[in-house]
Write a protein that holds these residues in place. Structure first.
Motif, PDB file in Angstrom:
ATOM      1  N   VAL A   1      -4.585  -6.639  15.431  1.00 20.75           N
ATOM      2  CA  VAL A   1      -5.080  -7.529  14.381  1.00 20.75           C
ATOM      3  C   VAL A   1      -4.358  -8.862  14.508  1.00 20.75           C
ATOM      4  N   ARG A   2      -5.104  -9.924  14.623  1.00 25.61           N
ATOM      5  CA  ARG A   2      -4.487 -11.254  14.724  1.00 25.61           C
ATOM      6  C   ARG A   2      -4.389 -11.875  13.326  1.00 25.61           C
ATOM      7  N   VAL A   3      -3.196 -12.377  13.013  1.00 24.48           N
ATOM      8  CA  VAL A   3      -2.970 -13.086  11.760  1.00 24.48           C
ATOM      9  C   VAL A   3      -2.599 -14.524  12.115  1.00 24.48           C
ATOM     10  N   GLN A   4      -3.388 -15.458  11.592  1.00 21.33           N
ATOM     11  CA  GLN A   4      -3.159 -16.870  11.905  1.00 21.33           C
ATOM     12  C   GLN A   4      -2.931 -17.658  10.628  1.00 21.33           C
ATOM     13  N   GLY A   5      -1.898 -18.495  10.651  1.00 20.47           N
ATOM     14  CA  GLY A   5      -1.629 -19.356   9.517  1.00 20.47           C
ATOM     15  C   GLY A   5      -2.552 -20.563   9.513  1.00 20.47           C
ATOM     16  N   LEU A   6      -3.168 -20.825   8.375  1.00 21.45           N
ATOM     17  CA  LEU A   6      -4.087 -21.955   8.253  1.00 21.45           C
ATOM     18  C   LEU A   6      -3.564 -23.031   7.308  1.00 21.45           C
ATOM     19  N   GLY A   7      -2.776 -22.620   6.331  1.00 23.12           N
ATOM     20  CA  GLY A   7      -2.311 -23.567   5.332  1.00 23.12           C
ATOM     21  C   GLY A   7      -0.891 -24.035   5.583  1.00 23.12           C
ATOM     22  N   THR A   8      -0.271 -24.495   4.524  1.00 24.16           N
ATOM     23  CA  THR A   8       1.106 -24.970   4.572  1.00 24.16           C
ATOM     24  C   THR A   8       1.984 -24.015   3.769  1.00 24.16           C
TER      25      THR A   8
ATOM     26  N   MET B   1     -16.408  -7.625  16.102  1.00 27.67           N
ATOM     27  CA  MET B   1     -15.388  -8.607  15.710  1.00 27.67           C
ATOM     28  C   MET B   1     -15.587  -9.012  14.255  1.00 27.67           C
ATOM     29  N   TRP B   2     -14.502  -9.078  13.499  1.00 28.23           N
ATOM     30  CA  TRP B   2     -14.581  -9.510  12.112  1.00 28.23           C
ATOM     31  C   TRP B   2     -13.452 -10.493  11.814  1.00 28.23           C
ATOM     32  N   LYS B   3     -13.667 -11.327  10.831  1.00 24.25           N
ATOM     33  CA  LYS B   3     -12.658 -12.277  10.373  1.00 24.25           C
ATOM     34  C   LYS B   3     -12.699 -12.352   8.858  1.00 24.25           C
ATOM     35  N   GLU B   4     -11.540 -12.531   8.261  1.00 24.06           N
ATOM     36  CA  GLU B   4     -11.478 -12.688   6.808  1.00 24.06           C
ATOM     37  C   GLU B   4     -10.294 -13.578   6.462  1.00 24.06           C
ATOM     38  N   ARG B   5     -10.449 -14.356   5.391  1.00 27.44           N
ATOM     39  CA  ARG B   5      -9.386 -15.283   4.995  1.00 27.44           C
ATOM     40  C   ARG B   5      -8.713 -14.823   3.705  1.00 27.44           C
ATOM     41  N   PHE B   6      -7.405 -15.121   3.624  1.00 26.73           N
ATOM     42  CA  PHE B   6      -6.602 -14.723   2.469  1.00 26.73           C
ATOM     43  C   PHE B   6      -5.683 -15.872   2.076  1.00 26.73           C
ATOM     44  N   LYS B   7      -5.255 -15.821   0.829  1.00 24.46           N
ATOM     45  CA  LYS B   7      -4.261 -16.769   0.349  1.00 24.46           C
ATOM     46  C   LYS B   7      -3.073 -15.992  -0.230  1.00 24.46           C
ATOM     47  N   ALA B   8      -1.895 -16.568  -0.112  1.00 26.11           N
ATOM     48  CA  ALA B   8      -0.714 -15.944  -0.702  1.00 26.11           C
ATOM     49  C   ALA B   8      -0.585 -16.384  -2.151  1.00 26.11           C
ATOM     50  N   THR B   9       0.191 -15.612  -2.910  1.00 24.29           N
ATOM     51  CA  THR B   9       0.469 -15.964  -4.299  1.00 24.29           C
ATOM     52  C   THR B   9       1.675 -16.896  -4.319  1.00 24.29           C
ATOM     53  N   GLY B  10       1.454 -18.177  -4.573  1.00 23.95           N
ATOM     54  CA  GLY B  10       2.564 -19.131  -4.555  1.00 23.95           C
ATOM     55  C   GLY B  10       2.886 -19.556  -3.131  1.00 23.95           C
ATOM     56  N   PHE B  11       4.028 -20.234  -2.964  1.00 21.13           N
ATOM     57  CA  PHE B  11       4.348 -20.723  -1.618  1.00 21.13           C
ATOM     58  C   PHE B  11       4.827 -19.588  -0.711  1.00 21.13           C
ATOM     59  N   TYR B  12       4.767 -19.861   0.635  1.00 22.52           N
ATOM     60  CA  TYR B  12       5.021 -18.801   1.614  1.00 22.52           C
ATOM     61  C   TYR B  12       5.226 -19.467   2.968  1.00 22.52           C
ATOM     62  N   ASP B  13       6.403 -19.291   3.562  1.00 17.51           N
ATOM     63  CA  ASP B  13       6.709 -19.961   4.832  1.00 17.51           C
ATOM     64  C   ASP B  13       6.368 -19.040   6.002  1.00 17.51           C
ATOM     65  N   PHE B  14       5.126 -19.081   6.437  1.00 14.68           N
ATOM     66  CA  PHE B  14       4.663 -18.271   7.553  1.00 14.68           C
ATOM     67  C   PHE B  14       5.316 -18.704   8.862  1.00 14.68           C
ATOM     68  N   ASP B  15       5.601 -19.991   8.999  1.00 16.46           N
ATOM     69  CA  ASP B  15       6.184 -20.493  10.241  1.00 16.46           C
ATOM     70  C   ASP B  15       7.589 -19.929  10.460  1.00 16.46           C
ATOM     71  N   TYR B  16       8.327 -19.691   9.375  1.00 18.02           N
ATOM     72  CA  TYR B  16       9.637 -19.075   9.552  1.00 18.02           C
ATOM     73  C   TYR B  16       9.489 -17.629  10.024  1.00 18.02           C
ATOM     74  N   THR B  17       8.479 -16.931   9.532  1.00 21.52           N
ATOM     75  CA  THR B  17       8.236 -15.571   9.992  1.00 21.52           C
ATOM     76  C   THR B  17       7.975 -15.547  11.493  1.00 21.52           C
ATOM     77  N   LEU B  18       7.183 -16.489  11.988  1.00 23.73           N
ATOM     78  CA  LEU B  18       6.928 -16.570  13.422  1.00 23.73           C
ATOM     79  C   LEU B  18       8.210 -16.880  14.191  1.00 23.73           C
TER      80      LEU B  18
ATOM     81  N   GLU C   1      -5.970 -16.459   8.270  1.00 23.87           N
ATOM     82  CA  GLU C   1      -7.168 -15.826   8.802  1.00 23.87           C
ATOM     83  C   GLU C   1      -6.745 -14.551   9.518  1.00 23.87           C
ATOM     84  N   VAL C   2      -7.368 -13.442   9.142  1.00 23.42           N
ATOM     85  CA  VAL C   2      -7.082 -12.144   9.742  1.00 23.42           C
ATOM     86  C   VAL C   2      -8.326 -11.702  10.506  1.00 23.42           C
ATOM     87  N   SER C   3      -8.143 -11.269  11.760  1.00 20.85           N
ATOM     88  CA  SER C   3      -9.298 -10.892  12.565  1.00 20.85           C
ATOM     89  C   SER C   3      -8.984  -9.659  13.412  1.00 20.85           C
ATOM     90  N   GLY C   4     -10.035  -8.902  13.720  1.00 14.97           N
ATOM     91  CA  GLY C   4      -9.883  -7.704  14.531  1.00 14.97           C
ATOM     92  C   GLY C   4     -11.201  -7.311  15.158  1.00 14.97           C
TER      93      GLY C   4
END
Length: 289
Positions: free
Chosen positions: A49-56, A1-18, A63-66
């Protein structure tokens, strides 16, 4: 199992994608917990691969994990390409502040282009969905995958082109596919399986060249080609004028008595280049609730 965190460049509405992905019964996600399980094919292997939104939206983080440590780099690369966190949506937002859809973008900031999980899956979905209302379209694509695809830990995978190519038209007719749509799905899959249609190769060509090649294929028209370019390849300057949803959103936003003509849409979208895909997505979003 691994996990890694990432940030987007500028704003990004992940909740709309869901929210948008929630329309598809095949997608395993949890909007409250803000995660989606991405099916990834690497050769013959199937990964989740699980992608989870952590920010706003204003400060997006993920957080990306697999499970597979040996395939981590390939899995991370695939997910990054799908979600396109490196695209600066704030720059694109500013581009539209000088256009006739300024208010639209102010109302719905940070709408990203997120690609479908695989090129073949995307093409099959847009072929199946063309000329159908959204509810029945997803019913058909779900039946197709449940019947001929595979599942791993509750996550569904589309069949491979070779598997679809081996089907008979009657197999899809039994799922309520029309005869023509059954032919389009199977015949296109046979072209891919036999190497006569190279989707990965098309990804390196221009929008116009891709459309030129795809519309030669029976069952693929401009709407299907443009949607594959947008959701399969993540191209930034697509405007599917024939899409009923975009026409309805245009009518509402511009307060028109009837749907716009293609000429009106072409004229009034002139200032949107080279980011018309973002305008298309934001128009769709404006009427999706």
């Amino acid at each position: 199992m691994w996990k890694e965190r990432f940030k987007a460049t500028g704003f990004y509405d992940f909740d709309y994608t869901l929210l948008r992905w929630q329309f598809d019964p095949l997608t395993r996600l949890d909007r409250a917990e803000r995660w989606v399980d991405v099916p990834v094919k690497l050769g013959e292997e199937r990964h989740i691969v699980r992608v989870q939104g952590l920010g706003t939206t204003a400060e997006p983080a993920f957080e990306v994990s697999g499970e597979s440590v040996k395939d981590k780099d390939a899995l991370v690369t695939h997910v990054q390409e799908l979600f396109q966190w490196g695209v600066n949506l704030e720059n694109i937002h500013q581009h539209f502040m000088d256009t006739n859809v300024k208010q639209l973008f102010q109302d719905h900031p940070g709408t990203p282009i997120v690609k479908d999980f695989h090129l073949y899956d995307c093409l099959m979905k847009v072929i199946i969905h063309q000329q159908l209302n959204m509810k029945f379209a997803y019913t058909l694509s779900t039946r197709f995958v449940h019947t001929f695809g595979s599942t791993k830990d509750g996550v569904w995978f589309y069949p491979d082109p070779e598997e679809t190519a081996a089907l008979k038209y009657e197999d899809l007719r039994a799922l309520q596919f029309s005869q023509r749509k059954a032919e389009y799905v199977i015949d296109t899959s046979r072209m891919i399986a036999e190497g006569r249609l190279d989707l990965a190769g098309l990804s390196g060509q221009s929008d116009e060249e891709v459309k030129k090649q795809l519309v030669k294929i029976r069952g693929i028209g401009p709407w299907t080609a443009e949607n594959w370019l947008l959701f399969g390849l993540g191209r930034q300057d697509l405007f599917p004028k024939a899409d009923i949803g975009i026409q309805n959103a245009w009518k509402v936003y511009f307060d028109m008595d009837k749907k716009p003509s293609y000429e009106q849409m072409e004229t009034h979208s002139a200032g949107w280049h080279p980011y018309r895909s973002y305008a298309s997505l934001t128009l769709w979003r404006s009427i999706e609730g």
